[in-house]
Design an enzyme around this catalytic site. Structure first.
Site, PDB file in Angstrom:
ATOM      1  N   LYS A  38     -16.341   9.489   5.652  1.00  9.11           N
ATOM      2  CA  LYS A  38     -16.058  10.242   4.435  1.00  9.11           C
ATOM      3  C   LYS A  38     -14.891   9.617   3.674  1.00  9.11           C
ATOM      4  O   LYS A  38     -14.949   9.467   2.443  1.00  9.11           O
ATOM      5  CB  LYS A  38     -15.743  11.700   4.792  1.00  9.11           C
ATOM      6  CG  LYS A  38     -15.449  12.585   3.590  1.00  9.11           C
ATOM      7  CD  LYS A  38     -15.175  14.010   4.031  1.00  9.11           C
ATOM      8  CE  LYS A  38     -14.842  14.892   2.825  1.00  9.11           C
ATOM      9  NZ  LYS A  38     -14.579  16.284   3.228  1.00  9.11           N
ATOM     10  N   ALA A  43      -7.834  -5.793   0.721  1.00 12.77           N
ATOM     11  CA  ALA A  43      -7.610  -5.076   1.985  1.00 12.77           C
ATOM     12  C   ALA A  43      -7.365  -3.596   1.720  1.00 12.77           C
ATOM     13  O   ALA A  43      -6.344  -3.033   2.117  1.00 12.77           O
ATOM     14  CB  ALA A  43      -6.455  -5.690   2.756  1.00 12.77           C
ATOM     15  N   PRO A  88      -9.065   2.269   4.225  1.00 12.92           N
ATOM     16  CA  PRO A  88      -8.166   3.275   4.793  1.00 12.92           C
ATOM     17  C   PRO A  88      -8.008   3.039   6.289  1.00 12.92           C
ATOM     18  O   PRO A  88      -8.969   2.653   6.966  1.00 12.92           O
ATOM     19  CB  PRO A  88      -8.871   4.608   4.507  1.00 12.92           C
ATOM     20  CG  PRO A  88      -9.846   4.300   3.422  1.00 12.92           C
ATOM     21  CD  PRO A  88     -10.260   2.871   3.618  1.00 12.92           C
ATOM     22  N   ILE A  89      -6.802   3.280   6.826  1.00 18.45           N
ATOM     23  CA  ILE A  89      -6.592   3.079   8.252  1.00 18.45           C
ATOM     24  C   ILE A  89      -7.351   4.124   9.038  1.00 18.45           C
ATOM     25  O   ILE A  89      -7.690   5.200   8.535  1.00 18.45           O
ATOM     26  CB  ILE A  89      -5.094   3.138   8.613  1.00 18.45           C
ATOM     27  CG1 ILE A  89      -4.526   4.534   8.308  1.00 18.45           C
ATOM     28  CG2 ILE A  89      -4.308   2.088   7.892  1.00 18.45           C
ATOM     29  CD1 ILE A  89      -3.127   4.731   8.793  1.00 18.45           C
ATOM     30  N   GLY A 143       0.840  -1.197   0.000  1.00 28.83           N
ATOM     31  CA  GLY A 143       0.000   0.000   0.000  1.00 28.83           C
ATOM     32  C   GLY A 143       0.871   1.241   0.000  1.00 28.83           C
ATOM     33  O   GLY A 143       2.052   1.191  -0.346  1.00 28.83           O
ATOM     34  N   GLY A 144       0.289   2.367   0.386  1.00 34.52           N
ATOM     35  CA  GLY A 144       1.079   3.592   0.415  1.00 34.52           C
ATOM     36  C   GLY A 144       0.232   4.832   0.524  1.00 34.52           C
ATOM     37  O   GLY A 144      -0.890   4.801   1.040  1.00 34.52           O
ATOM     38  N   SER A 195      -4.153  -2.771  -0.446  1.00 34.69           N
ATOM     39  CA  SER A 195      -4.475  -1.363  -0.249  1.00 34.69           C
ATOM     40  C   SER A 195      -4.342  -0.580  -1.545  1.00 34.69           C
ATOM     41  O   SER A 195      -5.090  -0.788  -2.484  1.00 34.69           O
ATOM     42  CB  SER A 195      -3.562  -0.776   0.831  1.00 34.69           C
ATOM     43  OG  SER A 195      -4.287  -0.527   1.992  1.00 34.69           O
TER      44      SER A 195
END
Length: 463
Positions: free
Chosen positions: A175, A137, A140-141, A82-83, A115
């Protein structure tokens, strides 16, 4: 003028015609190979690691190179956890606008497109995976969550009375999730892929293996190698810039595109831990230069490291409040070193340094945890604390030592009487002549010892 028949006869008589035919054949073959590479080749580049600014730069350059070579397709071999969301969006924009068909190939075996990688895979004209890989997966965290710490579960949140701040945080989370869902669904509709699973990947952090992804219509091909991939996508039709294009990749020449040194350097210094280390080296180098003006080496190393750190931080989602807290902590610790006291500035600076380091990177800018390693933070804090308290201890010890310069260093020193009258006279001590007085009469040449000093007069006694 020499006629063609005469020229042919001349060549035959010289017995060089076999060599000339060989050279002509080699020239034609070289031209055909060059034409094949320039028109119809396949460009391959590899993305391995966190998606960031350096990744965006590499993709942009690869697309530009593929366009210049009039490549049939650009294959991006992908393996990422991810990133950054901003970098992911920039990459997607470049892929959608690319004049060259882009093939995302999640490989080798064991690789993943998690991600941000899922978004990039959905944006490709053709999506492929190697056996033993996975994707998904894409949730967003949690915004504002402390990395490594457990978060409250939804049912607990319902049972607790939410404050206005908590409500605002929940709204921001919804959001962010809804925005990610919309983007992934739009890519699915653009490329004709499974939009329902795309939503699950964001809302439920769903994942798929390569075989499952092919079955669910998330990807187009499962290929064991780049050659296998080229063979499978040969003849497929894709839409590029609103026009339909048929891929001819089976026999196309393969050219590998490597990131340039600037892209690789940006990838290194944009690592959170490397950027943090460079930041520390930069600050302490500058501090040491001010502490010992003229040393030059600490200042040069510190200045270069600081600039590199700022370049790396510009490519990361920095929390500027935490950065200000970190800088304040270093400033307070430096003040403690320059003006040693009882350690209040040092302790306060150390606390600010720790808090600023932990919250240095802002989670909403990425879909994975981008944090400075906790052992690195603790190590830097301990080193800084040892440095501070070492300076304070040295300063306190220096206060207990007798003066080593100035008039006070004369106390205890031996001298010689120059002239004397009654209880007053002049003595030579430390190469200087001082007015002196003593409790008894002395004579010129007598050895004396300095007992104390009263203004510019030394109190002496016979040695």
């Amino acid at each position: 003028m020499i006629h063609a028949a005469s020229l042919v006869a001349l060549v035959r008589r010289s017995r060089m015609w076999p060599l000339l035919f060989l050279l002509a054949g080699l020239s034609a073959l070289a031209q055909a190979q060059t034409q094949r590479e320039a028109n119809g080749g396949v460009l391959v580049t590899t993305i391995n690691g966190v998606i960031g600014v350096s990744t965006t730069r590499q993709i942009d350059q690869a697309i530009q190179r593929a366009n210049e070579q009039q490549a049939v397709a650009l294959i991006v071999q992908l393996d990422t956890p991810g990133g950054l969301v901003t970098s992911t969006r920039d990459i997607i924009k470049a892929m959608v606008a690319s004049p060259v068909p882009i093939v995302i190939y999640v490989a080798p075996c064991g690789a993943r497109a998690a991600s941000a990688g899922t978004f990039i895979t959905y944006a490709a004209h053709i999506a492929a995976m190697a056996p033993g890989t996975n994707l998904g997966a894409a949730t967003p965290i949690e915004i504002g969550g402390l990395p490594g710490m457990p978060q409250r579960q939804p049912d607990q949140q319902k049972n607790e009375k939410e404050s206005s701040a908590a409500s605002s945080q929940a709204a921001r989370e919804r959001k962010a999730v809804n925005d990610a869902v919309a983007m992934l669904r739009s890519l699915a509709q653009l490329r004709g892929r499974n939009a329902e699973w795309a939503e699950k990947a964001v809302r439920e952090a769903a994942t798929l293996t390569s075989a499952e992804a092919l079955k669910e219509g998330v990807i187009d091909v499962v290929a064991s190698s780049v050659d296998d991939l080229r063979a499978q996508i040969d003849g497929r039709k894709v839409s590029v810039g609103g026009a339909e294009r048929t891929l001819a990749t089976r026999n196309a020449a393969v050219t590998v595109f490597e990131a340039d040194w600037r892209t690789r350097a940006l990838s290194i210094i944009s690592d959170p831990n490397i950027a943090f280390i460079l930041l520390m080296i930069g600050f302490y180098g500058v501090i040491l230069e001010f502490w010992n003006p003229g040393a030059l080496v600490p200042g040069v190393i510190g200045g270069i490291s600081l600039l590199l750190a700022l370049t790396g931080l510009s490519a990361l989602p920095v929390h500027y409040g935490a950065l200000a807290l970190l800088v304040l902590g270093i400033a307070l610790m430096a003040a403690e070193a320059f003006t040693p006291g009882i350690g209040v500035l040092g302790i306060g600076g150390l606390a600010a340094f720790l808090v600023g380091s932990i919250f240095l990177f802002d989670a909403p800018g990425a879909d994975i945890e981008i944090v400075v390693s906790l052992p690195l933070i603790v190590g830097a804090a301990v080193t800084t604390a040892l440095l501070i308290f070492g300076i304070v201890a040295a300063a306190m010890k220096a206060r207990e030592r007798p003066p080593a310069a100035g008039a006070e260093q004369l106390i205890g020193m031996r001298g010689e009487v120059v002239d004397w009258d009654g209880e007053k006279g002049r003595v030579r001590a430390n190469g200087e002549i001082w007015a002196a007085r003593g409790g008894r009469a002395l004579q010129a040449g007598d050895a004396v010892r300095v007992v104390s000093r009263e203004g510019l007069t030394l109190v002496v006694e016979r040695s």
